[in-house]
Design a protein around this motif. Structure first.
Motif, PDB file in Angstrom:
ATOM      1  N   ALA A 199       0.986  -1.170  -0.136  1.00  0.00           N
ATOM      2  CA  ALA A 199       0.077  -0.078   0.181  1.00  0.00           C
ATOM      3  C   ALA A 199       0.947   1.130  -0.025  1.00  0.00           C
ATOM      4  CB  ALA A 199      -0.867   0.230   1.274  1.00  0.00           C
ATOM      5  N   GLY A 200       2.002   1.180   0.654  1.00  0.00           N
ATOM      6  CA  GLY A 200       3.049   2.085   0.583  1.00  0.00           C
ATOM      7  C   GLY A 200       3.000   2.994   2.054  1.00  0.00           C
ATOM      8  N   ILE A 201       3.872   3.579   2.571  1.00  0.00           N
ATOM      9  CA  ILE A 201       4.182   4.246   3.621  1.00  0.00           C
ATOM     10  C   ILE A 201       3.721   5.483   3.794  1.00  0.00           C
ATOM     11  CG2 ILE A 201       5.967   4.911   5.539  1.00  0.00           C
ATOM     12  CD1 ILE A 201       5.301   1.913   5.668  1.00  0.00           C
ATOM     13  N   LYS A 202       2.993   5.941   4.682  1.00  0.00           N
ATOM     14  CA  LYS A 202       2.587   7.521   4.846  1.00  0.00           C
ATOM     15  C   LYS A 202       3.592   8.162   5.577  1.00  0.00           C
ATOM     16  CE  LYS A 202      -1.220   9.361   6.697  1.00  0.00           C
ATOM     17  NZ  LYS A 202      -2.530   8.888   7.428  1.00  0.00           N
ATOM     18  N   THR A 203       3.566   7.796   6.879  1.00  0.00           N
ATOM     19  CA  THR A 203       4.489   8.522   7.663  1.00  0.00           C
ATOM     20  C   THR A 203       5.142   7.495   8.711  1.00  0.00           C
ATOM     21  OG1 THR A 203       2.640   8.780   9.246  1.00  0.00           O
ATOM     22  CG2 THR A 203       3.409  10.724   8.048  1.00  0.00           C
ATOM     23  N   VAL A 204       6.294   8.004   9.304  1.00  0.00           N
ATOM     24  CA  VAL A 204       6.897   7.076  10.111  1.00  0.00           C
ATOM     25  C   VAL A 204       7.003   8.062  11.205  1.00  0.00           C
ATOM     26  CG1 VAL A 204       8.976   5.918  11.533  1.00  0.00           C
ATOM     27  CG2 VAL A 204       8.216   5.596   8.995  1.00  0.00           C
ATOM     28  N   LYS A 205       6.734   7.919  12.880  1.00  0.00           N
ATOM     29  CA  LYS A 205       6.496   8.775  13.840  1.00  0.00           C
ATOM     30  C   LYS A 205       7.413   8.209  14.908  1.00  0.00           C
ATOM     31  CE  LYS A 205       1.810  10.724  13.237  1.00  0.00           C
ATOM     32  NZ  LYS A 205       2.085  11.786  12.889  1.00  0.00           N
ATOM     33  N   ILE A 206       8.173   9.368  15.458  1.00  0.00           N
ATOM     34  CA  ILE A 206       9.028   8.835  16.500  1.00  0.00           C
ATOM     35  C   ILE A 206       8.720   9.461  17.812  1.00  0.00           C
ATOM     36  CG2 ILE A 206      11.623   9.356  17.288  1.00  0.00           C
ATOM     37  CD1 ILE A 206      11.368   7.858  14.545  1.00  0.00           C
ATOM     38  N   SER A 207       8.850   8.533  19.082  1.00  0.00           N
ATOM     39  CA  SER A 207       8.625   9.203  20.355  1.00  0.00           C
ATOM     40  C   SER A 207       9.715   8.931  21.123  1.00  0.00           C
ATOM     41  CB  SER A 207       7.541   8.283  20.753  1.00  0.00           C
ATOM     42  OG  SER A 207       7.178   8.984  22.223  1.00  0.00           O
ATOM     43  N   THR A 242       3.993  11.380  23.134  1.00  0.00           N
ATOM     44  CA  THR A 242       3.932  12.231  22.121  1.00  0.00           C
ATOM     45  C   THR A 242       4.651  11.690  20.919  1.00  0.00           C
ATOM     46  OG1 THR A 242       5.955  13.530  22.914  1.00  0.00           O
ATOM     47  CG2 THR A 242       3.786  14.268  23.596  1.00  0.00           C
ATOM     48  N   TRP A 243       4.063  12.189  19.697  1.00  0.00           N
ATOM     49  CA  TRP A 243       5.004  11.495  18.405  1.00  0.00           C
ATOM     50  C   TRP A 243       5.132  12.391  17.623  1.00  0.00           C
ATOM     51  CZ3 TRP A 243       6.175   6.505  18.095  1.00  0.00           C
ATOM     52  CH2 TRP A 243       5.656   5.513  19.028  1.00  0.00           C
ATOM     53  N   GLU A 244       6.360  12.678  16.790  1.00  0.00           N
ATOM     54  CA  GLU A 244       6.628  13.533  15.924  1.00  0.00           C
ATOM     55  C   GLU A 244       6.930  12.812  14.446  1.00  0.00           C
ATOM     56  OE1 GLU A 244       8.994  16.869  16.452  1.00  0.00           O
ATOM     57  OE2 GLU A 244       8.615  16.695  18.796  1.00  0.00           O
ATOM     58  N   ASP A 245       6.838  13.523  13.369  1.00  0.00           N
ATOM     59  CA  ASP A 245       6.791  12.792  12.158  1.00  0.00           C
ATOM     60  C   ASP A 245       8.388  12.841  11.894  1.00  0.00           C
ATOM     61  OD1 ASP A 245       4.494  12.364  11.578  1.00  0.00           O
ATOM     62  OD2 ASP A 245       4.191  14.198  10.315  1.00  0.00           O
ATOM     63  N   ALA A 246       8.911  11.730  11.416  1.00  0.00           N
ATOM     64  CA  ALA A 246      10.334  11.493  10.741  1.00  0.00           C
ATOM     65  C   ALA A 246      10.275  12.122   9.386  1.00  0.00           C
ATOM     66  CB  ALA A 246      10.752  10.121  10.939  1.00  0.00           C
ATOM     67  N   ILE A 247      11.533  12.332   8.979  1.00  0.00           N
ATOM     68  CA  ILE A 247      11.338  12.665   7.488  1.00  0.00           C
ATOM     69  C   ILE A 247      11.749  11.431   6.704  1.00  0.00           C
ATOM     70  CG2 ILE A 247      12.690  14.057   5.615  1.00  0.00           C
ATOM     71  CD1 ILE A 247      13.568  15.904   7.863  1.00  0.00           C
ATOM     72  N   LEU A 248      10.755  11.089   5.593  1.00  0.00           N
ATOM     73  CA  LEU A 248      10.982   9.944   4.842  1.00  0.00           C
ATOM     74  C   LEU A 248      11.777  10.457   3.498  1.00  0.00           C
ATOM     75  CD1 LEU A 248       7.179   8.758   4.648  1.00  0.00           C
ATOM     76  CD2 LEU A 248       9.252   7.905   6.023  1.00  0.00           C
ATOM     77  N   ASP A 249      12.506   9.345   2.811  1.00  0.00           N
ATOM     78  CA  ASP A 249      13.169   9.580   1.602  1.00  0.00           C
ATOM     79  C   ASP A 249      12.021   9.625   0.441  1.00  0.00           C
ATOM     80  OD1 ASP A 249      12.311   7.007   0.614  1.00  0.00           O
ATOM     81  OD2 ASP A 249      13.983   6.118   1.010  1.00  0.00           O
ATOM     82  N   SER A 250      12.534  10.072  -0.819  1.00  0.00           N
ATOM     83  CA  SER A 250      11.573  10.398  -1.727  1.00  0.00           C
ATOM     84  C   SER A 250      10.541   9.331  -2.440  1.00  0.00           C
ATOM     85  CB  SER A 250      12.315  11.095  -2.969  1.00  0.00           C
ATOM     86  OG  SER A 250      13.156   9.637  -3.522  1.00  0.00           O
ATOM     87  N   GLY A 251      10.846   8.038  -1.943  1.00  0.00           N
ATOM     88  CA  GLY A 251      10.182   6.848  -2.322  1.00  0.00           C
ATOM     89  C   GLY A 251      10.067   6.571  -3.842  1.00  0.00           C
ATOM     90  N   LYS A 252      11.431   6.911  -4.320  1.00  0.00           N
ATOM     91  CA  LYS A 252      11.491   6.749  -5.585  1.00  0.00           C
ATOM     92  C   LYS A 252      11.947   5.042  -6.172  1.00  0.00           C
ATOM     93  CE  LYS A 252      16.323   7.525  -6.298  1.00  0.00           C
ATOM     94  NZ  LYS A 252      16.936   7.506  -4.971  1.00  0.00           N
ATOM     95  N   LEU A 253      11.953   4.355  -4.968  1.00  0.00           N
ATOM     96  CA  LEU A 253      12.174   2.934  -5.207  1.00  0.00           C
ATOM     97  C   LEU A 253      10.664   2.177  -5.182  1.00  0.00           C
ATOM     98  CD1 LEU A 253      15.005   2.070  -3.025  1.00  0.00           C
ATOM     99  CD2 LEU A 253      15.230   2.042  -5.552  1.00  0.00           C
TER     100      LEU A 253
END
Ligand code: MTE
Ligand code: MO
Length: 401
Positions: free
Chosen positions: A316-324, A330-341
């Protein structure tokens, strides 16, 4: 349940589903073991890895490799069921037979595979259904993998469908059985075969002869293996020597007895009471693994640290990864790579922060996919006998100094 009915169902996330009436409270899970013991001997084409057995070879990739989108071939995990793996394969003589309910039986050489068919590539995660099994308590039978029975590679090969089109599938045929060339040490053990329904063959299902731009390593299935993106890797048959097309589904030992979960909504059961009906594991659930830092690492107070890791699901694909950093409050968004693969590959993530307090710090990572499915806490994962499909929120514990 027959595999055919099963794969038509939507993906289910273990643990996210509600508990059924037969479901368990007794079996629990915790964080998988984080095995830091790397062998001092290495197999050919492999660096030293975490080694559970050398006959058959069972090798796990250490956590720190999970910071990059493609797992190097020489650090890619290895799993074989039977010890009698051919010790030499001559690439000039090797052929794959295609037979059974086809108009024209084929014997395809490697040269033909590389020259006579359209060549395709797909980046995809290969993960054992038993990855992270050591999280289950009481112990679920099988290899007590940490998180490293997985990897992601760029696979190159030929669509299985194109091969079948060339052979010409006869009317009434529904199944194909793909066989690995190794043998059991005892005659009672059946060959390692996977049956696919013809409907499963989308454009991404390939017979691959290359991995990350090189020949497949011998232990990862040289010269050719099946690649079924989004699906647990018991289906990714290695060292294929035969494909048989049929109108019948045979009961198979490995797929129908070994790689199964309870066929109820939560896919769970208790250690005392096995759920009577099972279904094969199939599409992967959403998961992430932190590659840096690793357990026991030291981070410096008030200086920049970058958490890095990989996330994936069944396509389906990853939307977000959150870090606590506060135990999941509390959770904050990590930065994802471009997803070009593409949607079958790892999405790498990173998250920068400055540790504020001396002492022990827990870093948690939780992936959420585009269907809104997310990783549960380790304690909310439901138990199953085979120890399959663990996808608890990953946690590493570091020391701030
Ligand atoms: N021929 C053959 N293919 C096989 C297996 C096997 O034992 N024999 N094991 C399967 C399982 S359970 C896994 S987890 C993957 C492991 O692939 P790898 O060794 O390339 O990591 O191969 C799959 N394909
Ligand atoms: Mo596996």
């Amino acid at each position: 349940m027959k595999r055919r009915e099963f794969f038509k169902k939507a993906a289910v996330t273990a643990g996210a589903a509600a508990l059924g009436t037969t479901a368990a409270e007794a079996g629990t899970t915790h964080q998988p073991i984080d095995n830091r013991k790397i062998s001092d001997v290495a197999f050919p084409e492999k660096r030293p890895l975490i080694t559970y057995s050398d006959r058959p070879p069972l090798l796990e990739t250490p956590r720190e490799v999970f910071t990059c989108a493609l797992t190097p071939n020489d650090q890619f995990f290895v799993r074989w069921h039977m010890p009698d793996i051919p010790t030499y394969i001559d690439p000039d003589k090797f052929t794959i037979s295609v037979n059974g309910m086809v108009n024209k039986a084929l014997k395809i050489s490697l040269k033909e595979l590389k020259e006579d068919y359209e060549q395709v590539e797909v980046a995809a995660v290969l993960q054992c259904g038993g990855n992270s099994r050591s999280a289950f308590s009481p112990t679920a039978g099988g290899i007590q993998w940490g998180n490293g029975a997985m990897g992601c590679a760029l696979w190159k090969g030929v669509r299985l469908r194109d091969i079948l089109d060339r052979a010409g599938v006869k009317k009434g045929a529904e199944w194909l059985a793909v066989r690995g060339s190794e043998k059991a040490a005892y005659y009672e053990t059946p060959d390692f075969i996977r049956e696919l329904h013809l409907d499963e063959l989308d454009d991404h299902v390939i017979i691959a002869y290359q991995m990350n731009g090189e020949d497949l390593p011998y232990l990862n299935g040289f010269p050719v293996r099946l690649v079924i993106p989004g699906v647990y890797s018991d289906s990714w048959i290695k060292m294929i020597d035969n494909i048989t097309v049929s109108d019948k589904y045979e009961k198979l030992f490995f797929m129908d007895h070994a790689y199964v979960v309870p066929d109820n909504e939560c896919e769970c059961e208790t250690p005392e009471k096995k759920f009577p009906k099972t279904k094969p594991i199939y599409r992967m659930n959403v998961k992430s693994v932190i590659g840096y830092p690793t357990n026991g690492d030291k981070l410096t107070l008030k200086s920049q640290a970058v958490v890095r890791g990989v996330a994936f699901d069944g396509g389906a694909g990853i939307k977000t990864v959150k870090i606590s950093l506060d135990g999941g409050k509390t959770w904050e968004d990590a930065i994802l790579d471009s997803g070009k693969l593409g949607r079958y590959a790892y999405r790498t993530f990173r998250y920068s922060f400055k540790p504020k307090k001396l002492g022990k710090l827990e870093i948690m990572a939780k992936a959420i996919n585009k269907l809104g499915e997310e990783q549960p806490l380790a304690k909310d994962i439901k138990w199953n006998h085979g120890g399959y499909k663990y996808n608890g929120i990953d946690v590493v514990t570091v020391e701030v100094v």
